[in-house]
Design a protein around this motif. Structure first.
Motif, mmCIF file in Angstrom:
data_model
loop_
_atom_site.group_PDB
_atom_site.id
_atom_site.type_symbol
_atom_site.label_atom_id
_atom_site.label_comp_id
_atom_site.label_asym_id
_atom_site.label_seq_id
_atom_site.Cartn_x
_atom_site.Cartn_y
_atom_site.Cartn_z
ATOM 1 N N ASN A 64 0.808 -1.219 0.000
ATOM 2 C CA ASN A 64 0.000 0.000 0.000
ATOM 3 C C ASN A 64 0.842 1.268 0.000
ATOM 4 O OD1 ASN A 64 0.640 -1.049 2.713
ATOM 5 N ND2 ASN A 64 -0.289 0.856 3.414
ATOM 6 N N SER A 66 3.539 -0.002 -3.880
ATOM 7 C CA SER A 66 2.565 0.065 -4.976
ATOM 8 C C SER A 66 3.261 0.155 -6.320
ATOM 9 C CB SER A 66 1.618 1.250 -4.773
ATOM 10 O OG SER A 66 2.333 2.471 -4.730
ATOM 11 N N VAL A 94 -0.445 -6.678 3.324
ATOM 12 C CA VAL A 94 -0.616 -5.429 4.057
ATOM 13 C C VAL A 94 -1.147 -5.733 5.446
ATOM 14 C CG1 VAL A 94 -0.967 -3.957 2.030
ATOM 15 C CG2 VAL A 94 -2.919 -5.154 3.040
ATOM 16 N N GLN A 135 -6.803 -1.779 3.592
ATOM 17 C CA GLN A 135 -5.713 -1.681 2.619
ATOM 18 C C GLN A 135 -5.788 -2.848 1.627
ATOM 19 O OE1 GLN A 135 -2.482 -1.751 5.400
ATOM 20 N NE2 GLN A 135 -2.411 0.474 5.640
ATOM 21 N N LEU A 185 -6.328 -2.786 -2.591
ATOM 22 C CA LEU A 185 -5.435 -3.446 -3.544
ATOM 23 C C LEU A 185 -6.185 -4.493 -4.369
ATOM 24 C CD1 LEU A 185 -2.206 -3.809 -1.395
ATOM 25 C CD2 LEU A 185 -2.487 -2.413 -3.437
ATOM 26 N N THR A 218 -4.212 -10.328 -2.441
ATOM 27 C CA THR A 218 -3.634 -9.663 -1.280
ATOM 28 C C THR A 218 -3.881 -10.444 -0.001
ATOM 29 O OG1 THR A 218 -4.048 -7.518 -2.346
ATOM 30 C CG2 THR A 218 -3.526 -7.488 -0.004
#
Length: 319
Positions: A149, A154, A171, A176, A180, A187
């Motif tokens: 993040n 990123s 993350v 968050q 994503l 994620t």
């Protein structure tokens, strides 16, 4: 010209907005009119004295975008962007109306980026690019980015996807992760360090071939998530600078640790990186930066203090 300058280290109150002469471009240099300059945490750390090789007095700032006003004829009038370790430490940097850089120390600015957008990208994007380059990320590589993040994370996710890698982000917070996933990245929400290996192996059979820890806190845990002959790239460490590395697990996997430090690259080396990936913006492969906080250069001292206090705003100083 207007510039930020500090004449001592260890105290952010040393940063002052002053009037100084416009620098003179020596042979082999370009004079750039700065249209926008990024404020990075490393600029703040510089004033706080974290870099003992900084000479004083000094104008800080590494990232910039602007227009060449003096130099080889083919560069005069060109819109450019740049960054590099030779700015803000032993040469005056970008937090000023003008700066000088060596010939070859700038790249042509992508047309799709505004000056402010271009000035926001230098340090984080060259750091992410270097991490993937030196870790050997190519099509099909199984890549985990811890801290996906953040600005560097990123960028690394975007570069890895462009390269055709298999990409996984990790993350701390569910919100968050949701953001994503909305961008198409698988994620993980990080839990306890000892569980990272199981989380990653559940997604990547055999583990991640490259793990990029942008936080400085997950290096020991990353060993358990690593594939055979895998690489762990790091850009940060705890304040004291030490971690307990499970060396037995690392060498049994044939693993290696890659230290990534943007301060190893001068303006010319960074310009080559910017030229390489800058076209991705004009091709629509990289998203344009959003949410920038554009402020007058005169507000610089206040903004240094805010960044030091933990502000997440990406500050762009406008001379």
């Amino acid at each position: 010209m207007q510039a930020l300058q500090f004449s001592r280290t260890g105290d952010l109150a040393a940063v002052q907005c002053v009037e100084v002469p416009v620098p003179v471009a020596a042979p082999g240099q370009l004079l750039v009119q700065v249209k926008a300059a990024g404020l990075n945490p490393s600029d703040v750390k510089n004033v706080l004295g974290r870099f003992p090789y900084t000479t004083l007095p000094r104008i800080p700032g590494r990232d910039f975008a602007g227009v060449v006003v003096e130099g080889p004829q083919e560069w005069v009038g060109q819109e450019v962007w740049g960054t590099g370790s030779d700015l803000g430490f032993f040469n005056d940097g970008s937090h000023a109306a003008y700066l000088t850089v060596p010939n070859g120390g700038v790249a042509r600015k992508p047309q799709s980026l505004s000056f402010a957008q271009a000035a926001s990208l230098g340090v984080p994007y060259t750091t992410a690019w270097d991490a993937l380059e030196r870790s050997g990320v190519i099509a099909g590589t199984r890549v985990l980015v811890i801290g996906g993040n953040g600005a560097v994370g990123s960028a690394a996710l975007a570069f890895a996807r462009i390269r055709g890698a298999q990409v996984l982000a990790a993350v701390r917070k569910p919100e968050q992760a949701q953001a994503l996933r909305a961008k198409g990245y698988e994620t993980l929400v990080l839990d306890q360090p000892e569980g990272l290996g199981a989380q990653v192996h559940a997604v990547f059979e055999g583990g991640a071939e490259v793990i990029f820890d942008t936080t400085g806190f997950w290096l020991p845990a990353a060993v358990g998530a690593l594939a055979k002959f895998g690489r762990i790239a790091i850009i940060a460490a705890p304040v004291e600078g030490y971690v307990q590395l499970p060396a037995l697990g690392l060498y049994r996997k044939g693993g290696s640790v890659v230290g990534v430090n943007s301060l190893l690259y001068d303006c010319a080396a960074c310009a080559r990186m910017l030229e390489h990936f800058g076209g991705y913006f004009d091709q629509g492969l990289l998203a344009l930066p959003e949410g920038l906080l554009e402020v007058p250069l005169s507000e610089g001292p206040q903004r240094f203090a805010e960044v030091n206090a933990g502000s997440s705003d990406k500050v762009i100083l406008i001379p």
